[in-house]
Design a protein around this motif. Structure first.
Motif, short mmCIF file in Angstrom:
data_model
loop_
_atom_site.label_atom_id
_atom_site.label_comp_id
_atom_site.label_asym_id
_atom_site.label_seq_id
_atom_site.Cartn_x
_atom_site.Cartn_y
_atom_site.Cartn_z
N LEU B 162 54.79 -6.18 -38.45
CA LEU B 162 54.48 -7.51 -37.89
C LEU B 162 52.73 -7.68 -37.98
N ILE B 163 52.25 -6.54 -37.37
CA ILE B 163 50.71 -6.50 -37.34
C ILE B 163 50.16 -6.84 -38.77
N TYR B 164 50.56 -6.34 -39.75
CA TYR B 164 50.24 -6.31 -40.98
C TYR B 164 50.11 -7.64 -41.50
N PHE B 165 51.49 -8.39 -41.47
CA PHE B 165 51.57 -9.75 -41.87
C PHE B 165 51.27 -10.79 -41.12
N ILE B 166 51.64 -10.93 -39.72
CA ILE B 166 51.50 -11.92 -38.83
C ILE B 166 49.98 -11.73 -38.19
N ALA B 167 49.36 -10.68 -37.89
CA ALA B 167 48.18 -10.53 -36.96
C ALA B 167 46.97 -10.23 -38.11
N PHE B 168 47.27 -9.36 -39.22
CA PHE B 168 46.14 -9.11 -40.22
C PHE B 168 46.05 -10.00 -41.12
N ARG B 169 46.98 -10.23 -41.89
CA ARG B 169 46.95 -11.23 -43.08
C ARG B 169 46.87 -12.70 -42.72
N ALA B 170 48.04 -13.08 -41.99
CA ALA B 170 48.06 -14.40 -41.66
C ALA B 170 47.20 -14.87 -40.30
N LYS B 171 46.55 -13.90 -39.69
CA LYS B 171 45.83 -14.06 -38.57
C LYS B 171 46.37 -15.12 -37.54
N LEU B 172 47.72 -15.02 -37.30
CA LEU B 172 48.15 -15.99 -36.24
C LEU B 172 48.05 -15.43 -34.97
N LEU B 173 48.33 -14.32 -34.73
CA LEU B 173 48.20 -13.67 -33.27
C LEU B 173 47.05 -12.72 -33.22
N PRO B 174 46.69 -12.29 -32.01
CA PRO B 174 45.74 -11.17 -31.92
C PRO B 174 46.36 -9.75 -32.53
N LEU B 175 45.31 -9.09 -32.97
CA LEU B 175 45.73 -7.54 -33.42
C LEU B 175 46.31 -6.74 -32.26
N SER B 176 45.45 -6.59 -31.20
CA SER B 176 45.61 -5.72 -30.21
C SER B 176 45.24 -6.12 -28.80
N GLY B 177 45.52 -5.15 -27.80
CA GLY B 177 44.89 -5.53 -26.56
C GLY B 177 46.07 -6.35 -25.81
N ALA B 178 45.81 -6.56 -24.47
CA ALA B 178 46.63 -7.41 -23.60
C ALA B 178 46.35 -8.85 -23.49
N TYR B 179 44.97 -8.70 -23.42
CA TYR B 179 43.98 -10.03 -23.52
C TYR B 179 42.77 -10.06 -23.95
N THR B 180 42.10 -11.10 -24.21
CA THR B 180 40.86 -11.34 -24.93
C THR B 180 39.53 -10.79 -24.05
N THR B 181 39.17 -9.50 -24.33
CA THR B 181 38.31 -9.00 -23.37
C THR B 181 37.11 -9.64 -23.63
N THR B 182 36.70 -10.37 -24.72
CA THR B 182 35.38 -11.25 -24.61
C THR B 182 35.38 -12.57 -23.70
N ARG B 183 36.55 -13.10 -23.48
CA ARG B 183 36.73 -14.18 -22.71
C ARG B 183 36.93 -13.87 -21.00
N PHE B 184 37.60 -12.66 -20.94
CA PHE B 184 37.86 -12.21 -19.56
C PHE B 184 37.46 -10.88 -19.28
N ASN B 185 36.89 -10.70 -18.14
CA ASN B 185 36.06 -9.28 -18.06
C ASN B 185 37.42 -8.60 -17.54
N ALA B 186 38.08 -9.18 -16.50
CA ALA B 186 39.06 -8.48 -15.85
C ALA B 186 40.26 -9.41 -15.85
N PRO B 187 41.47 -8.83 -15.38
CA PRO B 187 42.69 -9.71 -15.27
C PRO B 187 42.55 -10.60 -14.14
N GLU B 188 42.88 -12.11 -14.45
CA GLU B 188 42.65 -12.81 -13.40
C GLU B 188 43.86 -13.69 -13.23
N LEU B 189 43.98 -14.37 -12.11
CA LEU B 189 45.16 -15.40 -12.02
C LEU B 189 44.86 -16.77 -12.39
#
Lengths: 301, 336, 349
Positions: B162-189
């Motif tokens: 799934l990583i290879y086809f959906i995240a890496f090749r098709a770039k539909l979804l993020p590759l890893s992590g649980a949230y975009t660390t560049t957008r959120f410094n820490a989990p927030e509600l």
């Protein structure tokens, strides 16, 4: 009033081979699974005979990260292993981890299950309590703890892998054997055997074993799958045999060196494909054996 | 009647916890490996830092962690610590405690694993029920074999695909992590954060679901076929019931019982699969923590994670056992 | 032994019913050319060794033959207030509505015929709701509780689960369900075989009483001739898929016509021949490899040459008994040795 019934032989009765063939046609899972397994074995044994996998499957045997080419049909990895040789050797290594773990699991499981089911009483209670406890411990967790604390990480071999992978592989077999022994024990022929003066062990092996062969075969295949599966888990987490080119270790190294992000797709593709074929073939065989053991399931086909 | 059943089940749960804790205590201590020394050796390997008074340091830390006491005393300390919920200190992040590290990782894992387990169970059971029903269309019956083959493949491998086809090749979804660390410094509600987490969780969840739907489908179909052979289903048809009623009240309702028991037994392997998939996707849960701990020879974190997962599995099994009589009236007055 | 009173009208007429199973090893005629007529209020015993096709016959009437089985031919006309209907020609939905309301089936219910996870009441209500969608729930509950009372169960059974009942009580529940909608025909498939002897007697008595109340025809399937003698009016004997004799219960016990029926009666333990047990020699034949001619001939103590060659005629005696055996001619009169020899040459069927 003594009349014997003449043996009825009708001409249209199909012979045995045709019946077997007809059965095979219906039990497609078994046939397809065995065919896939045969393909893997031919590939890996043939490969091991044709090329020297004992050097080419190890580092520095080839230029690093070559994409598939006529010279290296499956490409090479970052450490200079020829992936064709790695696959040929890896199937055998991974397979033997599975078979060893499966064998240990089968033997232990049969013994434990027989003892629990046949003798019952407190032995059964102790065994059941033990399995209940072990059931609560996720296999991977226990294996990680054992692999990381008892075994020296740098000296792991395929034998230690098989040992660790077999730690819980007996439980499934034991459960099946126990319940089967319990049902069979109730049937009259065992009582008949007892009346005719056979000893306990004799009854177990003479009467119960043949009845259970399909179950045992299915649970052996299950234990092999379990062994390969859990050794794969340990290998992924870096607790595998670092020096051996098993399929799991190959994937581990590919991940470790971010093969996907570096666009070294062949390094990930082949071992994943091989592992998927291994699991698919074993599960199809398992299912086919299950159909032999429980013909009732067939009816819904 | 019911209360005493619950109490007995709870006592059994405590017994299992105690047994498992004892196993976890003694297994490592059978080994010649000294966790403190291993940790320093690891530091030495990775940083080149080699203290001259290594042995003294090891001794000092052993005293700090109570490893120099007699075994039986250590055992009591360990058990009483566990009873208080104290898992000790982390070696790799000292002076942070194992509780702190696990506390950070656990919500992610619980979220991922419970959602996927429920979905997998429901989807798989539904497919299996339909596949075992004689009147279902052929394609539904045919679904089980491919699903079962997929179920034999470790979720990790599926994740890789799934990583290879959906995240890496098709770039539909993020590759890893649980949230975009560049957008959120820490989990927030916030809604954006939750949506972001959702996007990150799709692939790990999908790997877990697709890889085990077949297991439940196969189990349900097998049980369904058995139930169809039961006299009560037969009699239901003789009664002239409508198919829908037979399907739900006679067929599914009975065939699902072993599935629920099976769910309790499967928690262990679900956790194992979850750990590997989390590690694959760099999902900041228990799996990634465990991988880090293994890499750093942080035995206390490894044991702590072991204890937590055992607790979670044992607890879930207990909950299933306690709720099971609601599904199966025959159990209510039975043993245990 | 009882005699048949009340209004006599045909309730069910089975004509030349044929059911075949298509197995890997070949075609099996499980029911082969069975014809039977039942009057309202009549209790017919259907006996034979296991595998002789008596249960298949019952399933065929309910249209419950599943593949690889198939109803090949024949008809089964049921006469109800709404007119005559051929059960075998009904569509699936029509047959569903017919089950329980016109023809009901009482299984061997002591063990497992009730859904273990539903209360008894729910299992009675669902049956009625799927046939009487317009009835109010109160009305149906009243009806269910009434049915329970009519089989000598307490109303409180309505609230109970099957595992809380004894075998005999479960069987009574099955009977109560069977009579919920006052069917015209009731098929009871070995309804007492899993019960102990005392309970057997009581349950049989219950079936008899409720059946008489609604004046339904009953087909009682079983192999216990003694029990049959007590409750049925007529007995039909099946062997290897075929009817071999149908006679009034009194006559079949005093003077059975067919050698197989004779052997069955002889095998009953009696006061007179205490201690001497007469079995029937040999085993029931596999339906796959039926003997030629008369299927019973290998086990028959009166077998003749013709029995190996020709199928026996289907005869009705002047007093209305049915028999299928070479010992009798088409009119049901005993044949002479001469006739038998001639038949062998002239009409090998």
């Amino acid at each position: 009033m003594q009349l014997s019934i003449p043996a009825q032989q009708t001409s249209g009765q199909p012979n045995r081979w045709i019946l077997i063939l007809r059965y095979m046609r219906r039990n497609k899972s078994l046939v397809v699974g065995l065919a896939m397994l045969a393909f893997l074995l031919i590939f890996s044994i043939g490969g091991s005979l044709l090329i020297d996998t004992s050097t080419r499957a190890y580092p520095l045997a080839a230029p690093a990260v070559q994409p598939p080419s006529p010279e290296y049909p499956l490409g090479t990895d970052r450490d200079g292993r020829d992936l064709l040789a790695v696959m040929a050797r890896g199937i055998l290594l991974t397979g033997s981890i599975g078979v060893m773990a499966g064998t240990i699991g089968l033997v232990v499981g049969v013994i434990v299950g027989f003892v629990a089911g046949y003798y019952g009483g407190w032995i059964d209670s102790v065994i059941r309590w033990l399995t209940e406890v072990l059931m609560t411990i996720p296999a991977l967790i226990l294996q990680i703890i054992i692999a990381s604390t008892i075994v020296d990480k740098n000296k792991v071999t395929i034998f230690t892998m098989a040992g660790v992978a077999s730690i819980l592989s007996w439980m499934g077999t034991a459960r099946i054997v126990r319940s089967q022994v319990l049902t069979l024990r109730e049937r009259t022929f065992v009582n008949m055997a007892k009346l005719s003066g056979m000893g306990n062990l004799e009854i177990i092996f003479r009467e119960l074993m043949p009845n259970m062969l399909p179950y045992l075969a299915a649970s052996f295949v299950g234990a092999v799958m379990g062994g390969i599966g859990s050794s794969f888990g340990l290998e992924i987490l870096g607790l595998g045999p670092a020096r051996e080119p098993t399929i799991g270790m190959t994937i581990r190294w590919a991940q470790f060196h971010s093969a996907i992000f570096n666009r070294w797709w062949w390094w990930v593709l082949w071992p994943s494909l091989v592992l998927i074929i291994i699991f698919a073939s074993l599960s199809l065989i398992n299912r086919g054996l299950d159909e032999i053991a429980n013909p009732r399931v067939r009816r819904s086909e | 009647m019911r209360l005493s059943y619950v109490i007995r089940r709870f006592l059994f749960f405590l017994l299992v916890m105690w047994s498992a804790a004892t196993v976890l205590f003694f297994v490592p201590r059978l080994s010649p490996i000294n966790p403190i020394r291993e940790r320093f050796a690891e530091i030495q390997r990775s940083t080149g830092y080699a203290p001259r008074d290594m042995e003294q340091l090891v001794k000092a830390f052993e005293a700090k962690f109570g490893l120099n006491k007699p075994l039986i005393e250590q055992y009591f300390d360990y058990i009483s610590g566990l009873a208080r919920g104290d898992l000790g200190y982390s070696l790799m992040r000292y002076p942070r405690t194992v509780n702190e590290l696990i506390g950070q990782a656990l919500p992610w894992t619980i979220g991922l694993v419970t959602v996927t387990t429920l979905l997998t169970f429901l989807i798989g059971t539904a497919i299996g029920a339909l596949a075992g029903w004689p009147r279902s269309p052929g394609w539904v019956k045919g679904m089980v074999t491919p699903l079962m083959v997929l179920a034999a493949v470790p979720p990790y491998l599926l994740g890789l695909v799934l990583i290879y086809f959906i995240a890496f090749r098709a770039k539909l979804l993020p590759l890893s992590g649980a949230y975009t660390t560049t957008r959120f410094n820490a989990p927030e509600l916030s809604l954006e954060f939750l949506l972001d987490v959702g996007r990150h969780a799709i692939l790990p969840a999908l790997s877990l679901i697709v890889a085990s739907v077949g297991f439940w489908a196969l189990g349900m179909r097998g049980m369904g076929v058995t139930v169809l052979g039961e006299d009560y289903v037969n009699f239901a048809e003789h009664k002239g019931l409508k198919q829908g009623r037979i399907f739900y009240w006679y067929y599914v309702r009975n065939a699902i019982l072993p599935q629920v028991t099976g769910l309790a037994l499967a928690f262990g392997s679900i956790v194992s699969a979850g750990i590997l998939v989390e590690y694959l996707y760099g999902f900041p849960g228990i799996g990634s923590l465990l991988n880090a701990a293994i890499g750093a020879n942080d035995f206390f974190v490894i044991y702590g994670i072991g204890m937590i997962t055992i607790f979670a599995v044992g607890f879930s099994m207990m909950v299933v056992d306690i709720l099971y009589p609601l599904l199966d009236p025959r159990i209510r007055y039975d043993r245990r | 032994m009882t005699s048949l009173n009340g209004t006599r009208s045909v309730a069910l007429q089975i004509n030349d019913l044929q059911v075949t199973y298509y197995t890997d090893a070949g075609r099996v005629k499980a029911v082969d050319g069975v014809s039977l007529t039942l009057q309202s209020g009549e209790r017919l015993g259907l006996v034979g060794e296991s595998g002789c096709g008596k249960s298949t016959l019952a399933l065929a009437l309910m249209q419950m033959i599943k593949p690889p089985g198939r109803i090949e031919s024949g008809s089964a006309i049921i006469y109800t207030d709404d007119g005559a209907v051929d059960l075998l020609k009904l569509s699936e939905e029509e047959m569903r509505q017919t089950r329980l309301s016109k023809i009901s089936y009482i299984p061997q219910g002591a063990m497992n015929s009730l859904n273990p996870v539903m209360r008894i009441g729910a299992q009675m209500l669902d049956a009625m709701q799927d046939h009487l969608p317009r009835a109010s729930k109160r009305e149906l509950i009243e009806r269910a509780e009434h049915a329970l009372e009519s089989v000598e169960l307490k109303r409180s059974v309505f609230q109970m689960y099957p595992h809380e009942l004894s075998g005999g009580m479960k069987q009574r529940v099955c009977i109560a369900i069977g009579i919920l909608l006052n069917p015209k025909v009731i098929i009871a498939d070995e309804p007492t075989s899993a019960l102990d002897v005392v309970v057997q007697r009581q349950v049989m008595e219950t079936i008899r009483r409720v059946q008489e109340k609604i004046n339904a025809a009953v087909i009682l399937i079983g192999h216990d001739m003694g029990l049959m003698a007590q409750v049925t009016h007529r007995v039909a004997v099946m062997y290897a898929g075929k009817l071999v004799e149908v006679s009034n219960v009194r006559e079949i016990f005093r003077h059975p016509l067919h050698p197989y029926a004779q052997a069955l009666i002889r095998s009953l333990p009696r006061l007179k021949n205490k201690g001497v047990f007469h079995g029937i020699p040999g085993l029931a034949p596999s339906l796959l490899h039926l003997p030629s001619g008369c299927v019973f001939h290998p086990r028959c103590d009166r077998a003749m040459e013709i029995c190996k060659i020709a199928a026996p005629p289907r005869s009705t005696t002047p007093d209305g008994r049915f028999v299928s055996c070479h010992l009798y001619d088409e009119q049901g009169n005993p044949t002479t040795p001469d006739q038998r020899g001639m038949q062998a040459h002239t009409s090998p069927r």
